[in-house]
Design a protein around this motif. Structure first.
Motif: not given
Length: 213
Positions: A112-132
């Protein structure tokens, strides 16, 4: 310029231990014994509801309780979704190199999108991705090609490449008509030779050379 979209679980991150922990907490609440990591890993790939369905079948739970126990398992997972989850070795450095080269990047996952974004944020990876794009972002999930095509449409850049680890990812890429790079150290069940791919790699340090050529 290359546009690169990644699968998440089994590709960017090894999340199986946290998924196992959530599923086993659900089973504990039902008074049932836990399942081992290898078994849980074999259930990953079609989204959490399908994983819970497989856990329930393996544990002899009434399938009519699927919606209820999927919600319970998701709540447990959301409470600790980054406790045991780790990026694969050399993956962050590969993303840094692709980003510095000007690649547009996104994520297309059945999580699911929300948990995906949460884990990317927690691991400092969200900054790489324009779209999830998550498993609940559209009305369909992979291997339907629509989520992957939506990710590439949102990035609106040329030369697409999809990076994943499984049969589902390979089928999704094939149905979307985009090249597929297979990470061989994820949650794949089929033999490598059975999956259509333009490139395969066992170390993320090898991916940028292929993607940027």
């Amino acid at each position: 310029m290359r546009t690169v979209v990644f699968d998440l679980d089994g590709t960017l991150i090894d999340s199986a231990p946290d998924i196992q922990a959530a599923a086993n907490r659900m089973l504990e609440g039902e008074g049932l014994p836990p399942l081992d990591l290898l078994t849980i890993t074999s259930f990953i790939g079609n989204g959490l509801p399908k994983l819970v369905e497989r856990v329930m079948r393996a544990s002899g739970i009434d399938p009519d309780r699927h919606d209820e126990l999927t919600k319970v398992t998701l709540e447990f997972y959301n409470q600790a979704s980054s406790d045991l989850t780790r990026p694969y070795p050399n993956m962050i450095a590969a993303l840094e190199r692709l980003s510095n080269a000007g690649c547009a990047m996104g994520v297309c996952t059945n999580k699911p999108e929300a948990p995906a974004r949460d884990i990317l944020r927690a691991l400092d990876m969200e900054r790489f991705f324009r779209v999830v794009i998550g498993g609940d972002s559209l009305g369909v999930k992979k291997p339907d090609p629509a989520p992957l095509l939506r990710a590439f449409d949102a990035l609106a850049e040329p030369n697409p490449l999809y990076v994943g680890d499984s049969e589902i990812d390979a089928e999704t890429a094939e149905r979307a008509g985009v090249p597929f790079a297979l990470f061989t150290e994820g949650y794949r069940k089929a033999a490598i030779e059975e999956l259509t791919h333009a490139f395969r790699f066992d170390d993320f340090a090898k991916l940028p050379d292929f993607a940027l050529r």
